[in-house]
Design a protein around this motif. Structure first.
Motif, mmCIF file in Angstrom:
data_model
loop_
_atom_site.group_PDB
_atom_site.id
_atom_site.type_symbol
_atom_site.label_atom_id
_atom_site.label_comp_id
_atom_site.label_asym_id
_atom_site.label_seq_id
_atom_site.Cartn_x
_atom_site.Cartn_y
_atom_site.Cartn_z
ATOM 1 N N GLY A 1 1.045 -1.288 0.274
ATOM 2 C CA GLY A 1 0.020 -0.007 0.111
ATOM 3 C C GLY A 1 1.033 1.387 0.249
ATOM 4 O O GLY A 1 1.632 1.325 0.860
ATOM 5 N N PHE A 2 0.617 2.210 -1.011
ATOM 6 C CA PHE A 2 1.027 3.455 -0.807
ATOM 7 C C PHE A 2 0.201 4.453 -1.518
ATOM 8 O O PHE A 2 -0.769 4.148 -2.182
ATOM 9 C CB PHE A 2 2.490 3.413 -1.492
ATOM 10 N N SER A 3 0.585 5.760 -1.140
ATOM 11 C CA SER A 3 -0.580 6.867 -1.614
ATOM 12 C C SER A 3 -0.208 7.213 -2.963
ATOM 13 O O SER A 3 1.039 7.588 -3.163
ATOM 14 C CB SER A 3 -0.545 7.688 -0.610
ATOM 15 N N PHE A 4 -1.089 7.436 -3.718
ATOM 16 C CA PHE A 4 -1.131 8.093 -5.279
ATOM 17 C C PHE A 4 -0.913 9.739 -5.028
ATOM 18 O O PHE A 4 -0.657 10.461 -6.268
ATOM 19 C CB PHE A 4 -1.899 7.819 -6.204
ATOM 20 N N ALA A 5 -1.263 10.150 -3.878
ATOM 21 C CA ALA A 5 -1.190 11.748 -3.749
ATOM 22 C C ALA A 5 -0.081 12.278 -3.859
ATOM 23 O O ALA A 5 1.026 11.809 -3.514
ATOM 24 C CB ALA A 5 -1.921 11.996 -2.311
ATOM 25 N N GLY A 6 -0.011 13.130 -4.974
ATOM 26 C CA GLY A 6 1.262 14.086 -5.073
ATOM 27 C C GLY A 6 2.298 13.189 -6.309
ATOM 28 O O GLY A 6 3.371 13.822 -6.436
ATOM 29 N N LEU A 7 1.641 12.164 -6.693
ATOM 30 C CA LEU A 7 2.501 11.432 -7.693
ATOM 31 C C LEU A 7 2.671 11.841 -8.856
ATOM 32 O O LEU A 7 1.823 12.564 -9.489
ATOM 33 C CB LEU A 7 1.851 9.907 -7.804
ATOM 34 N N THR A 8 3.882 12.052 -9.163
ATOM 35 C CA THR A 8 4.242 12.886 -10.726
ATOM 36 C C THR A 8 5.061 11.758 -11.566
ATOM 37 O O THR A 8 5.513 10.742 -11.263
ATOM 38 C CB THR A 8 4.984 14.096 -10.299
ATOM 39 N N GLY A 9 4.982 12.512 -12.653
ATOM 40 C CA GLY A 9 5.850 11.718 -13.808
ATOM 41 C C GLY A 9 7.359 11.571 -13.176
ATOM 42 O O GLY A 9 8.092 10.418 -13.812
ATOM 43 N N ARG A 10 7.938 12.356 -12.619
ATOM 44 C CA ARG A 10 9.306 12.271 -12.179
ATOM 45 C C ARG A 10 9.365 11.069 -11.088
ATOM 46 O O ARG A 10 10.359 10.459 -11.389
ATOM 47 C CB ARG A 10 9.543 13.653 -11.368
ATOM 48 N N ASP A 11 8.250 10.803 -10.401
ATOM 49 C CA ASP A 11 8.195 9.597 -9.519
ATOM 50 C C ASP A 11 8.372 8.263 -10.452
ATOM 51 O O ASP A 11 8.990 7.473 -9.871
ATOM 52 C CB ASP A 11 7.010 9.672 -8.555
ATOM 53 N N VAL A 12 7.571 8.436 -11.304
ATOM 54 C CA VAL A 12 7.313 7.150 -12.219
ATOM 55 C C VAL A 12 8.593 6.731 -12.716
ATOM 56 O O VAL A 12 8.997 5.725 -13.125
ATOM 57 C CB VAL A 12 6.189 7.411 -13.138
ATOM 58 N N ALA A 13 9.151 7.797 -13.177
ATOM 59 C CA ALA A 13 10.446 7.626 -14.264
ATOM 60 C C ALA A 13 11.959 8.068 -13.247
ATOM 61 O O ALA A 13 12.946 8.091 -13.853
ATOM 62 C CB ALA A 13 10.415 8.763 -15.180
ATOM 63 N N SER A 14 11.723 8.077 -12.009
ATOM 64 C CA SER A 14 12.703 7.965 -11.305
ATOM 65 C C SER A 14 13.827 6.895 -11.449
ATOM 66 O O SER A 14 13.289 5.807 -11.703
ATOM 67 C CB SER A 14 12.412 8.336 -9.609
ATOM 68 N N PRO A 15 14.967 6.813 -11.218
ATOM 69 C CA PRO A 15 15.946 5.938 -11.367
ATOM 70 C C PRO A 15 15.507 4.497 -10.537
ATOM 71 O O PRO A 15 15.686 3.617 -10.998
ATOM 72 C CB PRO A 15 17.310 6.659 -10.661
ATOM 73 N N VAL A 16 14.993 4.817 -9.378
ATOM 74 C CA VAL A 16 14.782 3.785 -8.584
ATOM 75 C C VAL A 16 13.544 2.851 -9.138
ATOM 76 O O VAL A 16 13.668 1.664 -9.141
ATOM 77 C CB VAL A 16 14.361 4.238 -7.085
ATOM 78 N N SER A 17 12.386 3.514 -9.229
ATOM 79 C CA SER A 17 11.161 2.856 -9.889
ATOM 80 C C SER A 17 11.504 2.412 -11.195
ATOM 81 O O SER A 17 11.054 1.367 -11.410
ATOM 82 C CB SER A 17 9.925 3.768 -9.759
ATOM 83 N N LEU A 18 12.310 3.155 -12.181
ATOM 84 C CA LEU A 18 12.270 2.585 -13.414
ATOM 85 C C LEU A 18 13.249 1.768 -13.249
ATOM 86 O O LEU A 18 13.132 0.761 -14.195
ATOM 87 C CB LEU A 18 12.903 3.954 -14.235
ATOM 88 N N GLY A 19 14.375 1.667 -12.424
ATOM 89 C CA GLY A 19 15.441 0.417 -12.765
ATOM 90 C C GLY A 19 14.994 -0.787 -11.956
ATOM 91 O O GLY A 19 15.329 -1.745 -12.588
ATOM 92 N N ILE A 20 13.942 -0.675 -11.255
ATOM 93 C CA ILE A 20 13.421 -1.926 -10.626
ATOM 94 C C ILE A 20 12.400 -2.512 -11.507
ATOM 95 O O ILE A 20 12.216 -3.853 -11.764
ATOM 96 C CB ILE A 20 12.725 -1.494 -9.574
ATOM 97 N N ALA A 21 11.692 -1.516 -12.360
ATOM 98 C CA ALA A 21 10.640 -2.150 -13.293
ATOM 99 C C ALA A 21 11.429 -2.888 -14.478
ATOM 100 O O ALA A 21 11.081 -3.754 -14.822
ATOM 101 C CB ALA A 21 9.638 -0.791 -13.826
#
Length: 399
Positions: A277-297
């Motif tokens: 569980g995590f909140s989508f509030a304030g989620l931006t394109g920068r979060d989606v394309a961050s090195p951590v999230s993009l690297g894991i995906a």
């Protein structure tokens, strides 16, 4: 014969239960983004004490699930590894070479992909283990849904590969996430393990003594700085695999049969509920394309299948391993893609790798895991369906 029966029972249990953690993860995401979000996060953060004699420990509910209930999951992992090495699929060197090599490629390549994405100054290299494991329950469930009619060898290949992955994950946990050691507590855990090993030599060891020993080793590991997941695997290695009880059932198979439903339908769903569980509030394109999230995906949906398929293809070409019998290369690529479903195992490693990190970093970890796992399922199912269309009986005729 016993090995075959146990493997089939394992496949049925894991395949039927793979969607339970997914369902609770969806519920967790809904709660985290609803008017009940504060209550959801407050519940997971609520601290509970445990006092048994001189042992006392206070932790949040989320930590009790991760350090307490998940130790039972790793006990099952250890039991499965031990059985498969001694009596099952991993006991045959001829069968073992290809899935073991593929598992190694399936851990090495995702790590490289993650590190490549996070190589810059804004990268976070500590997350490289998160994309290395396979969620065996969810992967087998996806294979059961999308891969009807596939050669049985592919199911065994995926299961063997995932078990080897589990072992690799335990090694990573032991090496990377063991902090300052309490040597007295570690010595206590070693002493109890030695007693359990001695107990395993008896014809019929009392079940309650094993249970008490597991609890003691867990408590010592919790106090020692060693991950409790290591306690579960270490205890599993002391359980005898030979027939020790009336009717020919061993202690090992007894524990596996008894614990599998609890792990599949209670422990893993509880962990998914607490970790996804995590909140989508304030989620931006920068979060989606961050090195951590993009690297894991990318590690999960690209690195995992590339490592598994590439190493298998190379081993087949060098004649040090063989492609699963009756399977086409496209079918194998589809199964390799399904192995990119990290889900609960990746969430567990992510919780360890980013323990104490900011909420935004933890959100990026979960986002990357969920995105990479979802893409892996869709890609694997698409490739398997494509193989079936090109050759309705068995996919592409093997070359």
């Amino acid at each position: 014969m016993m090995a075959g029966r146990l493997t089939l029972a394992f496949l049925r249990t894991e395949s039927s239960a793979g969607l339970a953690p997914v369902a609770t993860a969806v519920v967790a995401l809904m709660l985290a983004n609803s008017p009940l979000a504060d209550s959801y996060f407050a519940f997971l953060a609520h601290r509970l004490p445990m006092v048994v004699g001189s042992f006392s420990h206070t932790a949040s509910i989320a930590d009790w699930i991760k350090d307490g209930l998940m130790a039972v999951f790793f006990l099952i992992v250890g039991l499965e590894i031990k059985f498969e090495v001694l009596r099952g699929a991993l006991s045959s060197p001829r069968r073992l070479a290809t899935p073991l090599l593929a598992a190694a490629g399936g851990m090495f390549a995702p790590a490289l992909v993650y590190l490549a994405v996070n190589a810059g100054p804004t990268g976070t290299v500590q997350g490289w283990p998160v994309g290395t494991p396979t969620d065996i329950a969810f992967a087998l469930t996806a294979l059961a849904v999308a891969g009807r009619g596939l050669p049985p060898s592919l199911r065994l290949f995926l299961m063997t590969l995932a078990i080897a992955d589990d072992f690799g994950a335990v090694v990573l946990i032991a090496v990377l996430f063991t902090h300052a050691l309490n040597w007295a507590a570690l010595a206590g855990a070693g002493a109890v393990l030695a007693l359990l090993a001695a107990l395993s030599r008896r014809r019929r060891g009392p079940i309650l003594l094993y249970a008490a020993g597991f609890a003691l080793v867990w408590a010592f590991c919790l106090s020692s700085g060693v991950s409790t997941s290591v306690a579960g695997v270490a205890c599993a290695l002391t359980v005898p695999v030979g027939a020790r009880r009336p009717g020919g059932e061993s202690m090992l198979t007894l524990f596996m049969d008894a614990l599998h439903p609890w792990v599949a339908y209670v422990i893993l769903p509880a962990f998914a509920f607490s970790a996804a569980g995590f909140s989508f509030a304030g989620l931006t394109g920068r979060d989606v394309a961050s090195p951590v999230s993009l690297g894991i995906a990318l590690a999960l949906c690209l690195g995992k299948p590339a490592g598994i398929f590439g190493v298998t293809f190379l081993a087949h070409g060098l004649k040090i391993g063989r492609r699963p019998a009756g399977a086409s290369w496209l079918e194998l690529l589809g199964v390799a893609a399904l192995a990119g479903v990290g889900f609960t195992m990746s969430l567990y490693l992510g919780a360890l790798a980013f323990a104490g990190a900011a909420a935004d970093a933890q959100r990026e970890v979960r986002l990357g895991i969920l995105a990479g796992s979802l893409i892996s399922v869709l890609a694997g199912a698409l490739l398997i369906r494509l193989a079936a269309r090109r050759h309705p009986a068995t996919g592409i005729a093997p070359q």
